[in-house]
Write a protein that holds these residues in place. Structure first.
Motif, PDB file in Angstrom:
ATOM      1  N   CYS A  49       0.816  -1.225   0.000  1.00  0.00           N
ATOM      2  CA  CYS A  49       0.000   0.000   0.000  1.00  0.00           C
ATOM      3  C   CYS A  49       0.844   1.266   0.000  1.00  0.00           C
ATOM      4  CB  CYS A  49      -0.925   0.016   1.218  1.00  0.00           C
ATOM      5  SG  CYS A  49      -2.148  -1.281   1.213  1.00  0.00           S
ATOM      6  N   PHE A  50       1.911   1.293   0.783  1.00  0.00           N
ATOM      7  CA  PHE A  50       2.650   2.532   1.004  1.00  0.00           C
ATOM      8  C   PHE A  50       3.999   2.593   0.315  1.00  0.00           C
ATOM      9  CE2 PHE A  50      -0.232   2.088   4.656  1.00  0.00           C
ATOM     10  CZ  PHE A  50      -0.976   3.231   4.447  1.00  0.00           C
ATOM     11  N   GLY A  51       4.404   1.523  -0.318  1.00  0.00           N
ATOM     12  CA  GLY A  51       5.626   1.529  -1.117  1.00  0.00           C
ATOM     13  C   GLY A  51       6.867   1.917  -0.341  1.00  0.00           C
ATOM     14  N   GLU A  52       7.674   2.776  -0.955  1.00  0.00           N
ATOM     15  CA  GLU A  52       8.962   3.168  -0.379  1.00  0.00           C
ATOM     16  C   GLU A  52       8.842   4.031   0.870  1.00  0.00           C
ATOM     17  OE1 GLU A  52      11.983   1.985  -1.233  1.00  0.00           O
ATOM     18  OE2 GLU A  52      10.769   0.654  -2.474  1.00  0.00           O
ATOM     19  N   ARG A  53       7.658   4.536   1.159  1.00  0.00           N
ATOM     20  CA  ARG A  53       7.483   5.328   2.377  1.00  0.00           C
ATOM     21  C   ARG A  53       7.643   4.474   3.621  1.00  0.00           C
ATOM     22  NH1 ARG A  53       2.061   7.828   2.430  1.00  0.00           N
ATOM     23  NH2 ARG A  53       2.845   8.788   4.326  1.00  0.00           N
ATOM     24  N   LEU A  54       7.478   3.169   3.474  1.00  0.00           N
ATOM     25  CA  LEU A  54       7.583   2.244   4.604  1.00  0.00           C
ATOM     26  C   LEU A  54       8.807   1.358   4.403  1.00  0.00           C
ATOM     27  CD1 LEU A  54       6.467   0.961   7.175  1.00  0.00           C
ATOM     28  CD2 LEU A  54       5.005  -0.463   5.750  1.00  0.00           C
ATOM     29  N   GLN A  55       9.811   1.559   5.233  1.00  0.00           N
ATOM     30  CA  GLN A  55      11.024   0.754   5.211  1.00  0.00           C
ATOM     31  C   GLN A  55      11.053  -0.089   6.482  1.00  0.00           C
ATOM     32  OE1 GLN A  55      13.346   0.795   2.648  1.00  0.00           O
ATOM     33  NE2 GLN A  55      11.808   2.059   1.635  1.00  0.00           N
ATOM     34  N   GLN A  74       2.303  -7.553  17.049  1.00  0.00           N
ATOM     35  CA  GLN A  74       1.661  -7.029  15.839  1.00  0.00           C
ATOM     36  C   GLN A  74       0.897  -5.729  16.078  1.00  0.00           C
ATOM     37  OE1 GLN A  74      -1.767  -6.960  14.833  1.00  0.00           O
ATOM     38  NE2 GLN A  74      -1.231  -6.125  12.837  1.00  0.00           N
ATOM     39  N   PRO A  75       0.082  -5.593  17.123  1.00  0.00           N
ATOM     40  CA  PRO A  75      -0.620  -4.317  17.323  1.00  0.00           C
ATOM     41  C   PRO A  75       0.329  -3.143  17.570  1.00  0.00           C
ATOM     42  CG  PRO A  75      -1.635  -6.042  18.648  1.00  0.00           C
ATOM     43  CD  PRO A  75      -0.364  -6.607  18.083  1.00  0.00           C
ATOM     44  N   ILE A  76       1.471  -3.406  18.194  1.00  0.00           N
ATOM     45  CA  ILE A  76       2.457  -2.348  18.414  1.00  0.00           C
ATOM     46  C   ILE A  76       3.041  -1.889  17.081  1.00  0.00           C
ATOM     47  CG2 ILE A  76       4.705  -1.820  19.469  1.00  0.00           C
ATOM     48  CD1 ILE A  76       3.873  -3.882  21.685  1.00  0.00           C
ATOM     49  N   VAL A  77       3.352  -2.842  16.229  1.00  0.00           N
ATOM     50  CA  VAL A  77       3.892  -2.514  14.906  1.00  0.00           C
ATOM     51  C   VAL A  77       2.828  -1.792  14.079  1.00  0.00           C
ATOM     52  CG1 VAL A  77       4.759  -3.496  12.748  1.00  0.00           C
ATOM     53  CG2 VAL A  77       5.557  -4.393  14.941  1.00  0.00           C
ATOM     54  N   GLU A  78       1.596  -2.268  14.132  1.00  0.00           N
ATOM     55  CA  GLU A  78       0.513  -1.621  13.400  1.00  0.00           C
ATOM     56  C   GLU A  78       0.350  -0.167  13.852  1.00  0.00           C
ATOM     57  OE1 GLU A  78      -4.284  -2.153  12.608  1.00  0.00           O
ATOM     58  OE2 GLU A  78      -3.145  -3.805  13.475  1.00  0.00           O
ATOM     59  N   ASN A  79       0.404   0.057  15.154  1.00  0.00           N
ATOM     60  CA  ASN A  79       0.300   1.419  15.670  1.00  0.00           C
ATOM     61  C   ASN A  79       1.469   2.274  15.176  1.00  0.00           C
ATOM     62  OD1 ASN A  79      -1.032   3.382  17.389  1.00  0.00           O
ATOM     63  ND2 ASN A  79       0.803   3.220  18.648  1.00  0.00           N
ATOM     64  N   ALA A  80       2.669   1.708  15.173  1.00  0.00           N
ATOM     65  CA  ALA A  80       3.840   2.444  14.683  1.00  0.00           C
ATOM     66  C   ALA A  80       3.670   2.837  13.224  1.00  0.00           C
ATOM     67  CB  ALA A  80       5.104   1.597  14.860  1.00  0.00           C
ATOM     68  N   VAL A  81       3.122   1.923  12.427  1.00  0.00           N
ATOM     69  CA  VAL A  81       2.911   2.212  11.004  1.00  0.00           C
ATOM     70  C   VAL A  81       1.894   3.327  10.838  1.00  0.00           C
ATOM     71  CG1 VAL A  81       1.978   1.294   8.838  1.00  0.00           C
ATOM     72  CG2 VAL A  81       3.595  -0.070  10.181  1.00  0.00           C
ATOM     73  N   HIS A  82       0.757   3.200  11.469  1.00  0.00           N
ATOM     74  CA  HIS A  82      -0.337   4.139  11.213  1.00  0.00           C
ATOM     75  C   HIS A  82      -0.207   5.465  11.961  1.00  0.00           C
ATOM     76  CE1 HIS A  82      -2.757   1.758   8.522  1.00  0.00           C
ATOM     77  NE2 HIS A  82      -2.294   0.715   9.197  1.00  0.00           N
ATOM     78  N   GLN A  83       0.412   5.469  13.113  1.00  0.00           N
ATOM     79  CA  GLN A  83       0.522   6.712  13.873  1.00  0.00           C
ATOM     80  C   GLN A  83       1.849   7.427  13.655  1.00  0.00           C
ATOM     81  OE1 GLN A  83      -2.114   7.960  15.437  1.00  0.00           O
ATOM     82  NE2 GLN A  83      -3.211   6.148  14.783  1.00  0.00           N
ATOM     83  N   ILE A  85       4.494   6.521  11.065  1.00  0.00           N
ATOM     84  CA  ILE A  85       5.192   6.483   9.787  1.00  0.00           C
ATOM     85  C   ILE A  85       4.334   7.016   8.646  1.00  0.00           C
ATOM     86  CG2 ILE A  85       6.196   4.945   8.068  1.00  0.00           C
ATOM     87  CD1 ILE A  85       7.140   3.234  10.418  1.00  0.00           C
ATOM     88  N   ILE A  86       3.148   6.524   8.520  1.00  0.00           N
ATOM     89  CA  ILE A  86       2.311   6.874   7.378  1.00  0.00           C
ATOM     90  C   ILE A  86       1.910   8.345   7.411  1.00  0.00           C
ATOM     91  CG2 ILE A  86       0.147   6.323   6.208  1.00  0.00           C
ATOM     92  CD1 ILE A  86       2.542   4.246   6.072  1.00  0.00           C
ATOM     93  N   LYS A  87       1.835   8.932   8.584  1.00  0.00           N
ATOM     94  CA  LYS A  87       1.481  10.349   8.684  1.00  0.00           C
ATOM     95  C   LYS A  87       2.623  11.257   8.217  1.00  0.00           C
ATOM     96  CE  LYS A  87      -2.027   9.902  12.193  1.00  0.00           C
ATOM     97  NZ  LYS A  87      -2.494  10.324  13.510  1.00  0.00           N
ATOM     98  N   GLN A  88       3.821  10.719   8.122  1.00  0.00           N
ATOM     99  CA  GLN A  88       4.965  11.499   7.656  1.00  0.00           C
ATOM    100  C   GLN A  88       5.000  11.493   6.133  1.00  0.00           C
ATOM    101  OE1 GLN A  88       7.041  13.048   9.854  1.00  0.00           O
ATOM    102  NE2 GLN A  88       5.708  12.270  11.466  1.00  0.00           N
ATOM    103  N   ALA A  89       5.165  12.648   5.545  1.00  0.00           N
ATOM    104  CA  ALA A  89       5.174  12.754   4.071  1.00  0.00           C
ATOM    105  C   ALA A  89       6.283  11.914   3.450  1.00  0.00           C
ATOM    106  CB  ALA A  89       5.327  14.213   3.660  1.00  0.00           C
ATOM    107  N   GLY A  91       7.742   9.323   4.956  1.00  0.00           N
ATOM    108  CA  GLY A  91       7.751   7.984   5.525  1.00  0.00           C
ATOM    109  C   GLY A  91       8.864   7.824   6.540  1.00  0.00           C
ATOM    110  N   ARG A  92       9.029   6.623   7.029  1.00  0.00           N
ATOM    111  CA  ARG A  92      10.061   6.328   8.023  1.00  0.00           C
ATOM    112  C   ARG A  92      10.456   4.854   7.909  1.00  0.00           C
ATOM    113  NH1 ARG A  92      10.944  11.153   8.894  1.00  0.00           N
ATOM    114  NH2 ARG A  92      10.364  12.271  10.744  1.00  0.00           N
ATOM    115  N   LYS A  93      11.378   4.478   8.766  1.00  0.00           N
ATOM    116  CA  LYS A  93      11.869   3.102   8.789  1.00  0.00           C
ATOM    117  C   LYS A  93      11.514   2.474  10.125  1.00  0.00           C
ATOM    118  CE  LYS A  93      15.951   0.501   7.602  1.00  0.00           C
ATOM    119  NZ  LYS A  93      17.337   0.619   7.149  1.00  0.00           N
ATOM    120  N   ILE A  94      10.986   1.257  10.101  1.00  0.00           N
ATOM    121  CA  ILE A  94      10.703   0.490  11.321  1.00  0.00           C
ATOM    122  C   ILE A  94      11.888  -0.427  11.555  1.00  0.00           C
ATOM    123  CG2 ILE A  94       9.274  -1.292  12.368  1.00  0.00           C
ATOM    124  CD1 ILE A  94       6.925  -0.215  10.926  1.00  0.00           C
ATOM    125  N   ARG A  95      12.399  -0.394  12.776  1.00  0.00           N
ATOM    126  CA  ARG A  95      13.509  -1.295  13.142  1.00  0.00           C
ATOM    127  C   ARG A  95      13.064  -2.135  14.306  1.00  0.00           C
ATOM    128  NH1 ARG A  95      19.244   1.052  12.835  1.00  0.00           N
ATOM    129  NH2 ARG A  95      19.390   0.455  10.704  1.00  0.00           N
TER     130      ARG A  95
END
Length: 95
Positions: A49-55, A74-83, A85-89, A91-95
């Motif tokens: 869905c989010f392509g290169e914005r999500l690393q 999983q819910p922690i990661v989901e929250n990190a993605v939606h709150q 990373i995705i709100k950033q123009a 994107g960001r990287k999840i480690r």
């Protein structure tokens, strides 16, 4: 056309893994490795869905040593993605 068939197949496969995990997660503790598989399937779908914005980068030791309640990570990661990373123009990287 073959690319899209393979691409769609990959998405459906990861969605199936995700849904099967959720359905079978009624046990009290599962191996961390299984939870990480769920997170990987979830992130694969989000990456589509989010392509290169999500690393994503995984750096996890021996996952077979730990047992955790299902749907802990999983819910922690989901929250990190939606709150976070995705709100950033950009994107960001999840480690």
């Amino acid at each position: 056309m073959l690319f899209f068939a393979s691409f769609t197949s990959s998405i459906l496969f990861n969605l199936l893994l995700y849904l099967c995990f959720v359905e079978l997660s009624s046990t009290s503790f599962i191996p961390l490795e299984r939870e990480i598989q769920l997170v990987r399937s979830y992130l694969y779908i989000e990456k589509v869905c989010f392509g290169e914005r999500l690393q994503v980068h995984f750096d996890i030791g021996d996952k077979s040593l730990y047992r955790i309640p299902p749907l802990t990570v999983q819910p922690i990661v989901e929250n990190a993605v939606h709150q976070g990373i995705i709100k950033q123009a950009e994107g960001r990287k999840i480690r």
